[in-house]
Design a protein around this motif. Structure first.
Motif, short mmCIF file in Angstrom:
data_model
loop_
_atom_site.label_atom_id
_atom_site.label_comp_id
_atom_site.label_asym_id
_atom_site.label_seq_id
_atom_site.Cartn_x
_atom_site.Cartn_y
_atom_site.Cartn_z
N GLY A 108 -0.20 -7.68 2.40
CA GLY A 108 0.64 -7.97 3.56
C GLY A 108 -0.20 -8.07 4.82
N LYS A 109 -1.11 -7.11 4.99
CA LYS A 109 -2.00 -7.09 6.16
C LYS A 109 -2.99 -8.24 6.09
N THR A 110 -3.57 -8.43 4.91
CA THR A 110 -4.67 -9.38 4.77
C THR A 110 -4.21 -10.82 4.94
N ALA A 123 0.84 -1.20 0.00
CA ALA A 123 0.00 0.00 0.00
C ALA A 123 0.88 1.25 0.00
N THR A 124 2.09 1.13 0.55
CA THR A 124 2.97 2.30 0.64
C THR A 124 3.20 2.94 -0.73
N GLN A 125 3.48 2.10 -1.73
CA GLN A 125 3.73 2.66 -3.06
C GLN A 125 2.44 3.20 -3.68
N SER A 150 -8.16 7.26 0.26
CA SER A 150 -8.77 6.48 1.33
C SER A 150 -7.92 5.23 1.56
N ASP A 151 -7.20 5.22 2.67
CA ASP A 151 -6.30 4.12 2.98
C ASP A 151 -7.09 3.08 3.76
N GLU A 152 -7.36 1.95 3.09
CA GLU A 152 -8.25 0.94 3.68
C GLU A 152 -7.52 -0.39 3.86
N VAL A 153 -6.23 -0.31 4.25
CA VAL A 153 -5.44 -1.55 4.34
C VAL A 153 -5.98 -2.54 5.37
N TYR A 154 -6.75 -2.03 6.34
CA TYR A 154 -7.29 -2.94 7.38
C TYR A 154 -8.76 -3.28 7.11
N GLU A 155 -9.18 -3.28 5.84
CA GLU A 155 -10.61 -3.46 5.53
C GLU A 155 -11.19 -4.75 6.13
N1 PMP Z 1 -1.32 2.27 5.58
C1 PMP Z 1 -1.46 1.94 6.87
C2 PMP Z 1 -2.50 2.61 7.68
C3 PMP Z 1 -0.62 0.96 7.43
O1 PMP Z 1 -0.75 0.64 8.71
C4 PMP Z 1 0.36 0.36 6.61
C5 PMP Z 1 1.29 -0.64 7.21
N2 PMP Z 1 1.09 -1.84 6.65
C6 PMP Z 1 0.45 0.74 5.27
C7 PMP Z 1 -0.39 1.71 4.79
C8 PMP Z 1 1.48 0.16 4.35
O2 PMP Z 1 1.14 -1.10 3.87
P1 PMP Z 1 2.18 -2.00 3.06
O3 PMP Z 1 2.98 -2.74 4.07
O4 PMP Z 1 1.35 -2.89 2.21
O5 PMP Z 1 3.03 -1.07 2.26
#
Ligand code: PMP
Ligand code: GLN
Length: 380
Positions: A230-232, A95-97, A196-201
């Motif tokens: 990575g989270k999922t 998600a970072t990129q 909208s950062d939804e990595v924890y959906e």
């Molecule tokens: N956004 C949030 C809110 C996070 O906690 C994280 C950490 N995983 C990321 C983005 C980045 O995700 P990724 O490890 O897939 O780059």
């Protein structure tokens, strides 16, 4: 060599700082957000299978069609929304990129971006690197809620983007239907984009459902929505995620994506595509993590640290005001050295290091690790 820094004064990420300290002090690392159990062996086998089958060359720039199709299917299943895998889904290096690229796509020198603090640490540097200015809206403990009227008053002609994160790292709160509807109304007659950062959906508890910006047509048309495999799937080290965004924004995003990574590793994409054919792999996540949350909270009852509600993510905030008036960074340093448990100071998520006397603990750990950490924290 003389040079002009693009990020003057930028500190080392708190996640690197605390993980290093945890290692040096031989402390349990409940600081950085990653599981200390392995991902499903089936997933590893699938990666191996794809590697040995010769899928080791560049994937298409936007991602393999197999994985993008599976993502579109998941979105249909979870939210009953049709997205076009070809023009609205892009596979990214975590998600970072996706976050970095989304900001690069629309923010120009002089633009303002409203960031809701406490905020995940990658947003502000990304804004600065395109010459933008991050304008902070500060949520205060203990409930960390957004007053949309106050936030709306920060909008001006320079506002280019607003960043939201739900479920929220680090406060473990989530936005509900009303929050997103209010945001949609607020942005209705503007040209403001939404990240909208939804990595924890998938990590939403107590029978609630994740509400996505995708579910509000007037939000979606202006949105870059980011996700993390990575989270999922318990594989944070694989650094793979994706962006969902309408076709016009996606086209612009890909102009930059092709020159930041071009494409993301092929065997993992193909493995994830096969793995996602079984929806249970993500549908069982709330239950899996809710059990961990409840086990940890129960074990922490004996500790003087007071838990704040955790509605989503794999974090819980703890208030330590009953036992210390130290600053958060000093308190977590003490904890790491003496109690041998590492945590994250929430002040690190504010540009001005606002102190709430709360720390973040991650419960994405084996049950025995959580119980041992709680035992140590109960002796404080
Ligand atoms: N956004 C949030 C809110 C996070 O906690 C994280 C950490 N995983 C990321 C983005 C980045 O995700 P990724 O490890 O897939 O780059
Ligand atoms: N997202 C994780 C956290 O908040 C870790 C991210 C990182 O290490 N950069 O702890």
């Amino acid at each position: 060599m003389d040079f002009i820094s693009k990020l003057p004064g930028q500190e080392l990420s708190i996640f690197s700082v605390m993980s290093k300290m945890a290692k040096e002090q031989n402390a349990i690392n409940l600081a950085q957000g990653f599981p200390n159990f392995d991902c499903d062996p089936t997933l590893i086998e699938l990666v191996h299978k794809n590697m040995t089958a010769g899928h080791n060359q560049y994937a298409p720039m936007a991602g393999t069609i197999q994985l993008r199709n599976q993502i579109a299917k998941k979105i249909k299943l979870l939210y009953n929304i049709e997205v076009d895998p070809l023009s609205e889904v892009t596979i990214t290096t975590g998600a970072t990129q996706a976050i970095y690229n989304s900001i690069q796509t629309v923010v120009h020198t002089g633009d303002e971006v409203i960031v809701i603090e406490p905020a995940y640490d990658s947003y502000v540097p990304a804004i600065k690197m395109c010459g933008g200015t991050a304008v902070s809206y500060s949520m205060k403990g203990p409930d960390f809620k957004i007053n949309w009227e106050k936030l709306g008053a920060m909008i001006n002609s320079k506002t280019k983007m607003i960043i939201i994160n739900t479920p929220h790292n680090p406060t473990a709160t989530r936005l509900d239907q009303q929050d997103l509807q209010t945001l949609s109304d607020l942005l209705a007659d503007t040209n403001i984009y939404l990240l909208s950062d939804e990595v924890y959906e998938h990590l939403v508890y107590d029978e609630q459902s994740h509400i996505s910006a995708m579910q509000f047509p007037d939000l979606y048309k202006r949105s870059f929505i980011t996700y993390s495999f990575g989270k999922t799937f318990h594989a944070t080290g694989w650094k793979i995620g994706y962006l969902v965004s309408p076709p016009d924004l996606t086209a612009e995003f890909r102009k930059i994506h092709q020159f930041t990574v071009f494409s993301v590793n092929t065997p993992v994409q193909l493995a994830l595509a096969t793995y996602m054919q079984t929806p249970e792999h993500y549908q069982q996540l709330p239950q899996f993590y809710q059990q961990k949350r409840d086990l940890f909270l129960e074990a922490m009852q004996g500790s003087p640290l007071k838990a704040l509600p955790s509605a989503g993510t794999y974090y819980t905030l703890f208030d330590y005001s009953a036992i210390s008036d130290k600053k958060e960074l000093d308190f977590v340093t003490d904890l790491t050295y003496n109690a041998k448990v590492a945590a994250i100071p929430v002040s690190a998520f504010y540009a001005d290091h606002v102190e709430n006397q709360v720390i973040r603990l991650c419960f994405a750990k084996r049950d025995d690790t959580l119980l041992e950490a709680a035992r140590r924290l109960s002796t404080l």
